[in-house]
Design a protein around this motif. Sequence first.
Motif, PDB file in Angstrom:
ATOM      1  N   ALA A  45       0.831  -1.205   0.000  1.00  0.00           N
ATOM      2  CA  ALA A  45       0.000   0.000   0.000  1.00  0.00           C
ATOM      3  C   ALA A  45       0.863   1.250   0.000  1.00  0.00           C
ATOM      4  O   ALA A  45       0.574   2.226  -0.708  1.00  0.00           O
ATOM      5  N   ASP A  46       1.940   1.228   0.767  1.00  0.00           N
ATOM      6  CA  ASP A  46       2.824   2.387   0.807  1.00  0.00           C
ATOM      7  C   ASP A  46       3.562   2.555  -0.516  1.00  0.00           C
ATOM      8  O   ASP A  46       3.726   3.676  -1.001  1.00  0.00           O
ATOM      9  N   ARG A  47       3.985   1.448  -1.124  1.00  0.00           N
ATOM     10  CA  ARG A  47       4.643   1.543  -2.429  1.00  0.00           C
ATOM     11  C   ARG A  47       3.711   2.163  -3.461  1.00  0.00           C
ATOM     12  O   ARG A  47       4.122   2.992  -4.272  1.00  0.00           O
ATOM     13  N   ALA A  48       2.451   1.764  -3.436  1.00  0.00           N
ATOM     14  CA  ALA A  48       1.485   2.327  -4.378  1.00  0.00           C
ATOM     15  C   ALA A  48       1.303   3.823  -4.152  1.00  0.00           C
ATOM     16  O   ALA A  48       1.185   4.603  -5.112  1.00  0.00           O
ATOM     17  N   ASP A  49       1.309   4.238  -2.888  1.00  0.00           N
ATOM     18  CA  ASP A  49       1.151   5.655  -2.594  1.00  0.00           C
ATOM     19  C   ASP A  49       2.395   6.437  -3.008  1.00  0.00           C
ATOM     20  O   ASP A  49       2.300   7.506  -3.626  1.00  0.00           O
ATOM     21  N   PHE A 108       3.068  17.422  -9.940  1.00  0.00           N
ATOM     22  CA  PHE A 108       3.709  18.547  -9.282  1.00  0.00           C
ATOM     23  C   PHE A 108       2.825  19.167  -8.196  1.00  0.00           C
ATOM     24  O   PHE A 108       3.100  20.265  -7.743  1.00  0.00           O
ATOM     25  N   GLY A 109       1.747  18.458  -7.805  1.00  0.00           N
ATOM     26  CA  GLY A 109       0.946  18.975  -6.714  1.00  0.00           C
ATOM     27  C   GLY A 109      -0.553  18.846  -6.886  1.00  0.00           C
ATOM     28  O   GLY A 109      -1.313  19.332  -6.044  1.00  0.00           O
ATOM     29  N   VAL A 110      -0.973  18.193  -7.947  1.00  0.00           N
ATOM     30  CA  VAL A 110      -2.400  17.966  -8.172  1.00  0.00           C
ATOM     31  C   VAL A 110      -2.797  16.681  -7.464  1.00  0.00           C
ATOM     32  O   VAL A 110      -2.128  15.659  -7.599  1.00  0.00           O
ATOM     33  N   ARG A 111      -3.874  16.726  -6.699  1.00  0.00           N
ATOM     34  CA  ARG A 111      -4.296  15.531  -5.976  1.00  0.00           C
ATOM     35  C   ARG A 111      -4.840  14.490  -6.953  1.00  0.00           C
ATOM     36  O   ARG A 111      -5.759  14.754  -7.719  1.00  0.00           O
ATOM     37  N   ALA A 112      -4.255  13.296  -6.931  1.00  0.00           N
ATOM     38  CA  ALA A 112      -4.708  12.192  -7.769  1.00  0.00           C
ATOM     39  C   ALA A 112      -5.555  11.240  -6.938  1.00  0.00           C
ATOM     40  O   ALA A 112      -5.438  11.196  -5.700  1.00  0.00           O
ATOM     41  N   PRO A 113      -6.425  10.462  -7.575  1.00  0.00           N
ATOM     42  CA  PRO A 113      -7.245   9.493  -6.824  1.00  0.00           C
ATOM     43  C   PRO A 113      -6.375   8.543  -6.009  1.00  0.00           C
ATOM     44  O   PRO A 113      -5.394   7.992  -6.513  1.00  0.00           O
ATOM     45  N   GLY A 114      -6.718   8.380  -4.763  1.00  0.00           N
ATOM     46  CA  GLY A 114      -5.996   7.458  -3.895  1.00  0.00           C
ATOM     47  C   GLY A 114      -4.700   7.989  -3.323  1.00  0.00           C
ATOM     48  O   GLY A 114      -4.005   7.274  -2.598  1.00  0.00           O
ATOM     49  N   MET A 115      -4.356   9.228  -3.614  1.00  0.00           N
ATOM     50  CA  MET A 115      -3.091   9.792  -3.148  1.00  0.00           C
ATOM     51  C   MET A 115      -3.246  10.316  -1.717  1.00  0.00           C
ATOM     52  O   MET A 115      -4.180  11.046  -1.411  1.00  0.00           O
ATOM     53  N   SER A 116      -2.314   9.960  -0.854  1.00  0.00           N
ATOM     54  CA  SER A 116      -2.333  10.479   0.514  1.00  0.00           C
ATOM     55  C   SER A 116      -1.861  11.936   0.528  1.00  0.00           C
ATOM     56  O   SER A 116      -1.244  12.421  -0.427  1.00  0.00           O
TER      57      SER A 116
END
Length: 396
Positions: A45-49, A108-116
């Motif tokens: 899970a951390d690798r994916a994040d 560069f700073g846009v929130r992506a789905p699933g991003m912490s």
Amino acid sequence: MTCTGTDDREYWVSIATKLAEPVLTALAERRLRTTMPVESKHGDADRADRAHCTHLEALGRLVVGIAPWLELGGEDSPEGAARERYAKLAREAIDAATDPSSPDRLNFGVRAPGMSDGARNQAVVDAAFLAQAIVRAPVELWEKLPDRVKANLIAALAESRAITPGPNNWLLFSASIEAAFAVMGQPWDGMRVAYALRQHEAYYVGDGAYSDGPQFHWDYYNSFVIHPMILDILRAVDPTGLGAYGIQYGTALDRARRFAAVLERFISPEGTIPPIGRSLTYRMGALQLLGQVSLLHELPGAVSPASVRCALTAVMRRLMDAPGTFDDRGWLRIGFHGAQPALGEPYISTGSLYLCAAGLLPLGLPANDPFWADAATPWTAQRIYAGDDLPADHAL
């Protein structure tokens, strides 16, 4: 082992190209996401994040270290040809990282789905290292970019402005991005610069050291981030050195020279450094400031350029040649001396590790500079342990 400056420089170039080859080649070909491993000790899970941010880490941290070398430009020599090749690859990598149509357009700073929040906020860190690289190599990494890529790069760096930095060394990341905009001839926010520098004036604790926020930490962040970014920001936005943004350049330089002197004394006769504090997996990046002060020809008077070259080479051989430092495809692995994944904090993944390239800054000095041309010279700890009667060390 005693080597000439030519031998040492060849070794340093070999490390620079070994670090650059997998990152820049894959990104220039727009396949970094599909090629670079994402190592983390903290599970799938951390690798994916971390995969949301680790590729920008690899780019920004690599080029911030090799930028002064690239800025020397090409010439009719094997090293000159290598510089020309990697500078071209770096520009192509910047294109791939910022082109909206690229499969390797980085975040560069846009929130992506699933991003912490942590992965999103990481963008300001590595946008800042990329920005600092541009400040260090304005010709090769900015002026030579096509206009289309310049526009994409400006837009990408601007995305990071949505991230609010914490009250610590992260303030300098926002300020470094603004300093790059100044170098690019773009509108830039002096308030972000002034706030970061004035806060760090408040964080100064004496004898060349800043705390990282309100509390002091025993680690290498004065060398990883704080001194190098303060110096580069001031050189970019305050050419008079009068302190219009909170710290006079001369004051910052005096402090940096003192901390560089301390770093030089940290290097043992055997070429080791104390394994203290956070982010040890940045390896020789811990000595970035000593290399930067060498690059600026601002070493303390008691420290010779050739002795620093010998000391840094000894550390580099210790850390970069350790078995397990690279995987079988040439990518860095988590560790300080070889593969030591337990040393990786939650924010550490494969791309993070490329801050080791910051230890290569003196490659920006030409081969005929005394740093490279002078004969091998022992460094301070070697001399003291050999019985030399040296003057006492003194605080700033």
